[in-house]
Write a protein that holds these residues in place. Structure first.
Motif, PDB file in Angstrom:
ATOM      1  N   ASP A 159     -19.468  20.909 -19.008  1.00  0.00           N
ATOM      2  CA  ASP A 159     -18.161  20.253 -19.019  1.00  0.00           C
ATOM      3  C   ASP A 159     -17.136  20.987 -18.157  1.00  0.00           C
ATOM      4  O   ASP A 159     -16.016  20.506 -17.973  1.00  0.00           O
ATOM      5  CB  ASP A 159     -17.641  20.118 -20.447  1.00  0.00           C
ATOM      6  CG  ASP A 159     -17.653  21.424 -21.223  1.00  0.00           C
ATOM      7  OD1 ASP A 159     -17.997  22.464 -20.629  1.00  0.00           O
ATOM      8  OD2 ASP A 159     -17.321  21.410 -22.418  1.00  0.00           O
ATOM      9  N   LEU A 160     -17.491  22.150 -17.619  1.00  0.00           N
ATOM     10  CA  LEU A 160     -16.625  22.865 -16.687  1.00  0.00           C
ATOM     11  C   LEU A 160     -17.011  22.598 -15.235  1.00  0.00           C
ATOM     12  O   LEU A 160     -16.352  23.099 -14.322  1.00  0.00           O
ATOM     13  CB  LEU A 160     -16.682  24.376 -16.956  1.00  0.00           C
ATOM     14  CG  LEU A 160     -16.223  24.825 -18.346  1.00  0.00           C
ATOM     15  CD1 LEU A 160     -16.438  26.327 -18.512  1.00  0.00           C
ATOM     16  CD2 LEU A 160     -14.756  24.471 -18.573  1.00  0.00           C
ATOM     17  N   ALA A 161     -18.057  21.827 -15.029  1.00  0.00           N
ATOM     18  CA  ALA A 161     -18.508  21.455 -13.682  1.00  0.00           C
ATOM     19  C   ALA A 161     -17.896  20.101 -13.334  1.00  0.00           C
ATOM     20  O   ALA A 161     -18.506  19.048 -13.547  1.00  0.00           O
ATOM     21  CB  ALA A 161     -20.031  21.405 -13.625  1.00  0.00           C
ATOM     22  N   LEU A 162     -16.673  20.116 -12.809  1.00  0.00           N
ATOM     23  CA  LEU A 162     -15.947  18.890 -12.516  1.00  0.00           C
ATOM     24  C   LEU A 162     -16.585  18.122 -11.363  1.00  0.00           C
ATOM     25  O   LEU A 162     -17.255  18.715 -10.501  1.00  0.00           O
ATOM     26  CB  LEU A 162     -14.495  19.216 -12.163  1.00  0.00           C
ATOM     27  CG  LEU A 162     -13.651  19.838 -13.279  1.00  0.00           C
ATOM     28  CD1 LEU A 162     -12.271  20.211 -12.743  1.00  0.00           C
ATOM     29  CD2 LEU A 162     -13.530  18.891 -14.462  1.00  0.00           C
ATOM     30  N   PRO A 163     -16.380  16.806 -11.311  1.00  0.00           N
ATOM     31  CA  PRO A 163     -16.886  16.014 -10.173  1.00  0.00           C
ATOM     32  C   PRO A 163     -16.276  16.530  -8.869  1.00  0.00           C
ATOM     33  O   PRO A 163     -15.196  17.124  -8.868  1.00  0.00           O
ATOM     34  CB  PRO A 163     -16.400  14.596 -10.495  1.00  0.00           C
ATOM     35  CG  PRO A 163     -16.157  14.592 -11.972  1.00  0.00           C
ATOM     36  CD  PRO A 163     -15.711  15.968 -12.323  1.00  0.00           C
ATOM     37  N   PRO A 164     -16.948  16.311  -7.743  1.00  0.00           N
ATOM     38  CA  PRO A 164     -16.433  16.804  -6.455  1.00  0.00           C
ATOM     39  C   PRO A 164     -15.031  16.293  -6.161  1.00  0.00           C
ATOM     40  O   PRO A 164     -14.708  15.135  -6.465  1.00  0.00           O
ATOM     41  CB  PRO A 164     -17.454  16.273  -5.447  1.00  0.00           C
ATOM     42  CG  PRO A 164     -18.696  16.033  -6.239  1.00  0.00           C
ATOM     43  CD  PRO A 164     -18.236  15.620  -7.599  1.00  0.00           C
ATOM     44  N   GLN A 165     -14.193  17.144  -5.584  1.00  0.00           N
ATOM     45  CA  GLN A 165     -12.856  16.740  -5.165  1.00  0.00           C
ATOM     46  C   GLN A 165     -12.915  15.991  -3.835  1.00  0.00           C
ATOM     47  O   GLN A 165     -12.113  15.115  -3.568  1.00  0.00           O
ATOM     48  CB  GLN A 165     -11.956  17.973  -5.022  1.00  0.00           C
ATOM     49  CG  GLN A 165     -10.545  17.683  -4.537  1.00  0.00           C
ATOM     50  CD  GLN A 165      -9.717  16.919  -5.544  1.00  0.00           C
ATOM     51  OE1 GLN A 165      -9.882  17.095  -6.748  1.00  0.00           O
ATOM     52  NE2 GLN A 165      -8.832  16.071  -5.049  1.00  0.00           N
ATOM     53  N   ASP A 166     -13.889  16.354  -2.993  1.00  0.00           N
ATOM     54  CA  ASP A 166     -14.061  15.718  -1.690  1.00  0.00           C
ATOM     55  C   ASP A 166     -15.527  15.833  -1.296  1.00  0.00           C
ATOM     56  O   ASP A 166     -16.348  16.355  -2.052  1.00  0.00           O
ATOM     57  CB  ASP A 166     -13.149  16.373  -0.642  1.00  0.00           C
ATOM     58  CG  ASP A 166     -13.294  17.893  -0.614  1.00  0.00           C
ATOM     59  OD1 ASP A 166     -14.440  18.384  -0.725  1.00  0.00           O
ATOM     60  OD2 ASP A 166     -12.271  18.584  -0.511  1.00  0.00           O
ATOM     61  N   GLU A 167     -15.845  15.341  -0.097  1.00  0.00           N
ATOM     62  CA  GLU A 167     -17.244  15.342   0.321  1.00  0.00           C
ATOM     63  C   GLU A 167     -17.771  16.730   0.621  1.00  0.00           C
ATOM     64  O   GLU A 167     -18.985  16.934   0.719  1.00  0.00           O
ATOM     65  CB  GLU A 167     -17.426  14.444   1.559  1.00  0.00           C
ATOM     66  CG  GLU A 167     -16.761  14.950   2.838  1.00  0.00           C
ATOM     67  CD  GLU A 167     -15.272  14.634   2.895  1.00  0.00           C
ATOM     68  OE1 GLU A 167     -14.626  15.001   3.891  1.00  0.00           O
ATOM     69  OE2 GLU A 167     -14.770  14.018   1.916  1.00  0.00           O
ATOM     70  N   ARG A 168     -16.879  17.709   0.756  1.00  0.00           N
ATOM     71  CA  ARG A 168     -17.306  19.079   1.045  1.00  0.00           C
ATOM     72  C   ARG A 168     -17.563  19.904  -0.218  1.00  0.00           C
ATOM     73  O   ARG A 168     -18.138  20.982  -0.143  1.00  0.00           O
ATOM     74  CB  ARG A 168     -16.232  19.782   1.890  1.00  0.00           C
ATOM     75  CG  ARG A 168     -16.068  19.233   3.300  1.00  0.00           C
ATOM     76  CD  ARG A 168     -17.276  19.558   4.153  1.00  0.00           C
ATOM     77  NE  ARG A 168     -17.480  21.000   4.256  1.00  0.00           N
ATOM     78  CZ  ARG A 168     -17.022  21.739   5.266  1.00  0.00           C
ATOM     79  NH1 ARG A 168     -16.346  21.181   6.244  1.00  0.00           N
ATOM     80  NH2 ARG A 168     -17.266  23.041   5.308  1.00  0.00           N
ATOM     81  N   THR A 169     -17.120  19.420  -1.365  1.00  0.00           N
ATOM     82  CA  THR A 169     -17.256  20.188  -2.594  1.00  0.00           C
ATOM     83  C   THR A 169     -18.730  20.353  -2.960  1.00  0.00           C
ATOM     84  O   THR A 169     -19.451  19.373  -3.140  1.00  0.00           O
ATOM     85  CB  THR A 169     -16.522  19.508  -3.756  1.00  0.00           C
ATOM     86  OG1 THR A 169     -15.163  19.263  -3.388  1.00  0.00           O
ATOM     87  CG2 THR A 169     -16.551  20.388  -5.000  1.00  0.00           C
ATOM     88  N   LEU A 170     -19.153  21.586  -3.101  1.00  0.00           N
ATOM     89  CA  LEU A 170     -20.551  21.865  -3.427  1.00  0.00           C
ATOM     90  C   LEU A 170     -20.790  21.740  -4.937  1.00  0.00           C
ATOM     91  O   LEU A 170     -19.870  21.937  -5.737  1.00  0.00           O
ATOM     92  CB  LEU A 170     -20.922  23.263  -2.954  1.00  0.00           C
ATOM     93  CG  LEU A 170     -20.844  23.463  -1.437  1.00  0.00           C
ATOM     94  CD1 LEU A 170     -21.058  24.924  -1.092  1.00  0.00           C
ATOM     95  CD2 LEU A 170     -21.889  22.602  -0.731  1.00  0.00           C
ATOM     96  N   PRO A 171     -22.002  21.424  -5.334  1.00  0.00           N
ATOM     97  CA  PRO A 171     -22.296  21.321  -6.769  1.00  0.00           C
ATOM     98  C   PRO A 171     -22.099  22.659  -7.471  1.00  0.00           C
ATOM     99  O   PRO A 171     -22.293  23.723  -6.882  1.00  0.00           O
ATOM    100  CB  PRO A 171     -23.770  20.892  -6.795  1.00  0.00           C
ATOM    101  CG  PRO A 171     -24.038  20.325  -5.432  1.00  0.00           C
ATOM    102  CD  PRO A 171     -23.161  21.085  -4.494  1.00  0.00           C
TER     103      PRO A 171
END
Length: 298
Positions: free
Chosen positions: A22-34
């Motif tokens: 639950d601390l792994a938020l969805p990507p903010q943009d296309e560059r955000t790494l998992p």
């Protein structure tokens, strides 16, 4: 290499880990790494936990674990034990003073930066820098068990009154108000987005009063982190966090700070403490101290 080129160049990233899904938020943009999720560390055998951490270090080269002060003590102990057994300066444990939602936002910002040309030490050190630009708080139905933010006796007394709600800012400066359409909290003096996580409290104060007062440029909602009830002392809350969303702004902030070399492990850092080995700069008269031999395999 210029800053624009640094942002544009994808690289083998440093792994950014959190202690719960639950601390792994969805990507903010296309560059955000998992995000790498180190979940259930305290419930698995020690050798398995150590093996998991070692596998990440071997895969990525460096690992930065971001977690809050509300993490179960057994999880934090397991992290330190695994790092100690591996005898590795390539594992950084960054315990943040931010509330859990703020920790999740900070980890995502580091995930954004992990694709740039920043060295592992600079990326890990960026956590402290970016924390200064995060405004994190919550709307609470009670402050009777809130011990992480200073609360006066009057507010404690009011918290026992039915229907009382309190707007609390935990960072950057603690502040508390009795929530109403006429009251708000001191907000950022720069453009931000707001992330909201709803717990067991019904109210539109955060979205209808606070967000407009802070002139947020965008608002999104997410699930409430499991650690939030522990951090805030109640499950009757709505947690919020205002943050800088743009990778270009984050990158400019980090690269504008003077870099130095850690005198102990030899890694590039920003700030006054190496996140990987915890060393601080030596006294001025001790600047000639030789750099320690690097850990094997680095």
């Amino acid at each position: 290499m210029g800053r624009a080129a640094g942002i544009g160049e994808l690289r083998v990233p440093t792994a950014i880990a959190v202690t719960g899904a639950d601390l792994a938020l969805p990507p903010q943009d296309e560059r955000t790494l998992p995000a790498t999720v180190l979940d259930g560390l305290d419930s698995r055998p020690l050798d398995q936990a150590v093996a998991d951490v070692q596998a990440l270090v071997e895969q990525y080269g460096h690992l930065v674990v971001v977690y809050s002060r509300a993490v179960p003590p057994a999880v934090e102990q397991r992290l330190h034990t695994a790092r100690s057994l591996l005898e590795s300066d390539r594992v950084a444990l960054f315990r943040s003073d931010l509330p859990p939602l703020g920790v999740a936002v900070l980890a995502r910002q580091l995930r954004q930066l992990a694709s740039c040309d920043l060295s592992p030490g600079v990326l890990a050190s960026a956590g402290r820098l970016l924390t200064h630009y995060i405004h994190a708080g919550a709307l609470l139905g009670s402050v009777a068990r809130l011990d992480r933010v200073p609360v006066g006796l009057t507010s404690h007394a009011r918290s026992w009154m039915p229907g009382s709600q309190f707007g609390v800012l935990a960072h950057p400066q603690p502040h508390l108000v009795k929530a109403s359409p006429e009251t708000t909290l001191p907000g950022p003096e720069f453009g931000t987005w707001m992330l909201v996580a709803r717990g067991q409290l019904g109210s539109d104060w955060v979205t209808d009063t606070l967000a407009p007062a802070w002139k947020t440029q965008g608002l999104r909602e997410t699930e409430l982190p499991a650690e939030s009830a522990t951090w805030w002392g109640t499950g009757k809350l709505i947690e919020f966090c205002a943050y800088l969303p743009d990778l270009s702004v984050l990158y400019q902030l980090v690269t504008s700070v003077r870099q130095s070399v850690c005198h102990w492990c030899g890694i590039d850092v920003i700030g006054d403490r190496c996140v990987f080995c915890s060393a601080t700069p030596p006294p001025a008269h001790d600047t000639a101290r030789p750099v320690r031999a690097l850990t094997a395999g680095r």
